[in-house]
Structure formats: structure tokens, C-alpha cells
Design an enzyme around this catalytic site. Structure first.
Site, PDB file in Angstrom:
ATOM      1  N   GLY A   1       0.847  -1.205   0.000  1.00  0.00           N
ATOM      2  CA  GLY A   1       0.000   0.000   0.000  1.00  0.00           C
ATOM      3  C   GLY A   1       0.876   1.245   0.000  1.00  0.00           C
ATOM      4  O   GLY A   1       0.568   2.255   0.629  1.00  0.00           O
TER       5      GLY A   1
ATOM      6  N   ALA B   1       1.605   3.613  -1.970  1.00  0.00           N
ATOM      7  CA  ALA B   1       1.196   4.924  -2.480  1.00  0.00           C
ATOM      8  C   ALA B   1       0.069   5.521  -1.652  1.00  0.00           C
ATOM      9  O   ALA B   1      -0.454   6.588  -1.973  1.00  0.00           O
ATOM     10  CB  ALA B   1       0.756   4.798  -3.940  1.00  0.00           C
TER      11      ALA B   1
ATOM     12  N   ARG C   1     -11.603   2.420   6.382  1.00  0.00           N
ATOM     13  CA  ARG C   1     -13.047   2.636   6.569  1.00  0.00           C
ATOM     14  C   ARG C   1     -13.364   4.125   6.409  1.00  0.00           C
ATOM     15  O   ARG C   1     -12.489   4.986   6.528  1.00  0.00           O
ATOM     16  CB  ARG C   1     -13.493   2.142   7.940  1.00  0.00           C
ATOM     17  CG  ARG C   1     -12.918   2.892   9.123  1.00  0.00           C
ATOM     18  CD  ARG C   1     -13.574   2.451  10.439  1.00  0.00           C
ATOM     19  NE  ARG C   1     -12.795   2.922  11.585  1.00  0.00           N
ATOM     20  CZ  ARG C   1     -13.281   3.088  12.796  1.00  0.00           C
ATOM     21  NH1 ARG C   1     -14.551   2.827  13.051  1.00  0.00           N
ATOM     22  NH2 ARG C   1     -12.516   3.500  13.795  1.00  0.00           N
TER      23      ARG C   1
ATOM     24  N   ASN D   1     -11.022  -6.758   2.491  1.00  0.00           N
ATOM     25  CA  ASN D   1      -9.572  -6.833   2.709  1.00  0.00           C
ATOM     26  C   ASN D   1      -9.025  -8.238   2.937  1.00  0.00           C
ATOM     27  O   ASN D   1      -7.828  -8.473   2.751  1.00  0.00           O
ATOM     28  CB  ASN D   1      -9.164  -5.929   3.887  1.00  0.00           C
ATOM     29  CG  ASN D   1      -9.262  -4.449   3.518  1.00  0.00           C
ATOM     30  OD1 ASN D   1      -9.270  -4.105   2.341  1.00  0.00           O
ATOM     31  ND2 ASN D   1      -9.345  -3.590   4.510  1.00  0.00           N
TER      32      ASN D   1
ATOM     33  N   VAL E   1      -0.967  -3.750   9.485  1.00  0.00           N
ATOM     34  CA  VAL E   1      -1.582  -2.463   9.832  1.00  0.00           C
ATOM     35  C   VAL E   1      -2.994  -2.393   9.242  1.00  0.00           C
ATOM     36  O   VAL E   1      -3.920  -1.880   9.871  1.00  0.00           O
ATOM     37  CB  VAL E   1      -0.706  -1.298   9.291  1.00  0.00           C
ATOM     38  CG1 VAL E   1      -1.384   0.045   9.507  1.00  0.00           C
ATOM     39  CG2 VAL E   1       0.667  -1.308   9.959  1.00  0.00           C
TER      40      VAL E   1
ATOM     41  N   ASP F   1      -3.052   2.499  19.511  1.00  0.00           N
ATOM     42  CA  ASP F   1      -3.956   2.567  20.670  1.00  0.00           C
ATOM     43  C   ASP F   1      -3.153   2.753  21.956  1.00  0.00           C
ATOM     44  O   ASP F   1      -3.532   3.521  22.845  1.00  0.00           O
ATOM     45  CB  ASP F   1      -4.782   1.277  20.747  1.00  0.00           C
ATOM     46  CG  ASP F   1      -5.398   0.935  19.410  1.00  0.00           C
ATOM     47  OD1 ASP F   1      -6.319   1.639  18.986  1.00  0.00           O
ATOM     48  OD2 ASP F   1      -4.925  -0.024  18.753  1.00  0.00           O
TER      49      ASP F   1
ATOM     50  N   HIS G   1      -7.961  -4.419  17.818  1.00  0.00           N
ATOM     51  CA  HIS G   1      -7.841  -3.017  17.398  1.00  0.00           C
ATOM     52  C   HIS G   1      -9.200  -2.604  16.837  1.00  0.00           C
ATOM     53  O   HIS G   1      -9.442  -2.597  15.637  1.00  0.00           O
ATOM     54  CB  HIS G   1      -6.749  -2.876  16.324  1.00  0.00           C
ATOM     55  CG  HIS G   1      -6.695  -1.490  15.743  1.00  0.00           C
ATOM     56  ND1 HIS G   1      -6.391  -0.365  16.481  1.00  0.00           N
ATOM     57  CD2 HIS G   1      -6.936  -1.034  14.493  1.00  0.00           C
ATOM     58  CE1 HIS G   1      -6.450   0.703  15.717  1.00  0.00           C
ATOM     59  NE2 HIS G   1      -6.789   0.321  14.493  1.00  0.00           N
TER      60      HIS G   1
END
Ligand code: NAD
Ligand code: LMR
Length: 325
Positions: A11, A13, A92, A105, A129, A159, A187
Site C-alpha cells: 500500500g 502509495a 473505513r 480486505n 496495519v 492505541d 484493534h
């Protein structure tokens, strides 16, 4: 200077990566004496954007950046990687929970877990992540045959940092004075930020804040902070997430300070009566690239109930993708 190590960022970019890559390339994650070769993975429609990121990385002339591979080929991106930061996934939007992303995902982690098992370094350390991070890490770990599931972790360091920062602000202390905070579980909004073992300047945190603040402000603020950032920015947290990702890897490798610990989503071994095999966030100490769960902490009923609520959500997420495991 040491020999360069290969660091994969998926991911690359996206918005987290744009905040992460420049600090990583400047030596802030692995040290100013540790050159890195960045192996950047994107999907074909984002390759043009990634070209721009690569140009900017080159233009910084970082002495710790010894090479860049920018690709949409996951075998190339994960090849011989010592560190893999799995950021590439849909974020999200307002009104969504992170588990609403599972369907979109999960496929990414199913595919990439198998590839990294085949081609990454035997000692690779993986940080997931992309949300929902714990269950995506579970999917990734389930694809490993050559590698071990303990090499895959999920990020709850953001967190953990949020919890420290809230306590520091409440008590007028520096964040470095706050120790032994714990994030238990997922998470997500069910996570349990636990202050019972925390200290502020060496004093028990329970003696310097009141129970009403813990229950009505501290816990909900940490649980819902991601949604608050989305409501304010229209986009999910990126700079703080990138910073936490580097903290996670740096602490894993360089160790936790004496007398302190951190929080990491790791494969449960049944500690604290949590279901075996879930990726659950625990308090851990780290030393020389190894982590261990902090054992024998006293857990009262208030904490036990909250640890079970977040465990239950992880069981539900696991059951929802059971066909992928
Ligand atoms: P973003 O949309 O800005 O970037 C995601 C990037 O991933 C995009 O560039 C996209 O093209 C790429 N991508 C999509 N599928 C891919 C694939 N199969 N392989 C490689 N790359 C792929 O999103 P972002 O803001 O950078 O967030 C990324 C993820 O991190 C989201 O799921 C977000 O919810 C999550 N997140 C987690 C935490 C945490 O604390 N665990 C914190 C913040 C954000
Ligand atoms: C966060 O905690 O900021 C991230 O997980 C992004 C989100 O969706 O809340």
C-alpha cells in the site's frame, strides 16, 4: 554502516505510507547506521502515484536509503524481506466499523500471506496495519508453512500511544513518565485500554486519576479515537499510524525499556485465559527481536469482563472468515 536490509511496505502509495516511508528511509525505524532497501508494493492503478513517491524518496538523498524497488508483483516485493509492513488495504469511512472491511480486505491477506511465506527471509518480522488488523494478521499467519505464526503481529501500538497520551494530558505529565499501559484484545471499539498496572512518574496511575474518568472518558476516548479522527479529517489517521508502525518495529528489535512494556497483537498461547490462536493484543516485553507476554498480572472482574468482550469479537471475526483459514 551495517549491510542493507530489505523492508517491504504494501500500500506504498497510500496515505499512511506517505507518512511512514520518508522517516523509515531516514533511519528512524531501524537506526541511522542501518541502510534499507525499500520494496514497495502497490496495485496496478496506483503505480503512477507510487512513481511520484519514489521520485520524492530519491530527492531526499537519504544516506540510509540504499535502494528502492517499486512493483505490483508481490513475489518481487516480499523477496528476502527482513521486515514486512502490511499497510495496503481499504480504510473505513465515516459510520463504518473496522470489521466492515473484512470482506474487502481478507482476500489481500490470504494471497500475500502465501507469497511472503514462500519468498521472504526466514527471519522476517511482519506487522499488519491494514484493518481489521488482528483478523487480517490471523489470515496471514494461517498461510504460513515455512515461517512461524509468531513472526506475524498486528498493530495496537497506535492505541497504546493514544492511551499514554490521554493519561499524560490528564495528569500534566510527559508521555515518557507514563509506563505499563496495556491494550488488550482487538484493534477496534471493543479493545480494552487497561490502566490498572500503569504508573505515572512511578506512582500508581489509579492513585492519580479517578475511576469515573477511567470509565466515562479514558476508555471510550481510546476506543473511539480512530472514528473521531475520521469524523474530523474525513480520512483515517495516517501520520500517527505511520509513527506507531515504526514504534512497533523499533521496540520489537531494540527492546522495551527496563520496567516498561508495550502492546502488540500476537498469536494467543492461551495466556490470561484467552482463546488459543486468536491474534489478541497483550502486554509484551521485547528484547533483541523477540517478544514475551508479561505474565501473572492480577486481573480484577472489571478488567476480565472487558478482556472477554473484545475476545468475543475476535472469535466472531475469526468465525466470519473461517473459510479462508
Ligand atoms: P489508503 O487508501 O490511503 O492506502 C491504501 C493503499 O493500499 C492504496 O494506495 C491502495 O492502492 C493500496 N492497496 C490496496 N490493495 C492492495 C494490495 N492488494 N496490495 C498492495 N497495495 C494495495 O489507506 P491508508 O489510510 O493508508 O490505510 C491503510 C490501511 O491501514 C487501512 O485498512 C486502514 O484502516 C488501516 N489503518 C490501521 C491502523 C492501525 O492502527 N492498525 C491505523 C490506521 C489505519
Ligand atoms: C485508527 O485507529 O485510527 C485506524 O484503525 C483507522 C480507523 O479506521 O479508525
Amino acid at each position: 554502516m551495517k549491510n542493507p536490509v530489505r523492508v517491504t511496505v504494501t500500500g506504498a502509495a497510500g496515505q499512511i505510507s506517505y507518512n511512514l516511508l520518508f522517516r523509515l528511509a531516514a533511519g528512524e525505524m531501524l537506526g541511522k547506521d542501518q541502510p534499507v532497501i525499500l520494496q514497495l508494493l502497490e496495485i496496478p492503478p496506483a503505480m503512477k502515484m507510487l512513481d511520484g513517491v519514489v521520485m520524492e524518496l530519491e530527492d531526499c538523498a537519504f544516506s540510509t536509503l540504499s535502494g528502492i524497488i517499486a512493483t505490483d508483483n508481490s513475489e518481487l516485493a516480499f523477496g528476502d524481506a527482513e521486515y514486512v509492513l502490511m499497510v495496503g488495504a481499504r480504510p473505513r469511512g465515516p459510520g463504518m466499523e473496522r470489521k466492515d472491511l473484512l470482506e474487502a480486505n481478507a482476500k489481500i491477506f490470504t494471497e500475500q500471506g502465501s507469497v511472503l511465506d514462500r519468498v521472504a527471509s526466514q527471519n522476517v518480522r511482519v506487522l499488519v496495519v491494514g484493518n481489521p488488523a488482528n483478523t487480517n494478521a490471523l489470515i496471514t499467519a494461517s498461510k504460513l508453512q515455512r515461517l512461524d505464526a509468531s513472526q506475524v503481529t498486528a498493530m495496537t501500538r497506535l492505541d497504546h500511544n493514544r492511551a499514554i497520551s490521554q493519561i499524560a494530558a490528564k495528569t500534566g505529565s510527559f508521555s515518557s513518565s507514563v509506563k505499563r499501559v496495556i491494550i488488550w484484545g482487538n484493534h477496534s471499539a471493543t479493545q480494552y485500554p487497561d490502566i490498572h498496572h500503569a504508573t505515572v512518574d512511578g506512582a500508581s496511575a489509579l492513585d492519580v486519576v479517578d475511576q469515573n474518568w477511567i470509565e466515562s472518558e479514558f476508555i471510550p476516548t481510546v476506543q473511539k479515537r480512530g472514528a473521531q479522527v475520521i469524523a474530523a479529517r474525513g480520512l483515517s489517521s495516517a501520520a500517527s499510524a505511520g509513527s506507531a508502525a515504526m514504534d512497533h518495529i523499533r521496540t520489537w528489535m531494540q527492546g522495551t525499556p527496563t520496567g516498561d512494556w508495550t502492546s502488540m497483537g500476537i498469536v494467543s498461547d492461551g495466556s490470561y485465559e484467552i482463546t488459543d490462536g486468536l491474534i489478541y493484543s497483550y502486554p509484551v516485553t521485547c528484547k533483541s527481536g523477540h517478544y514475551e507476554i508479561v505474565q501473572d498480572l492480577e486481573i480484577n472482574k472489571f478488567s476480565r469482563d472487558k478482556m472477554q468482550i473484545t475476545e468475543q469479537e475476535l472469535i466472531e471475526e475469526r468465525d466470519a472468515i473461517a473459510n479462508l483459514l
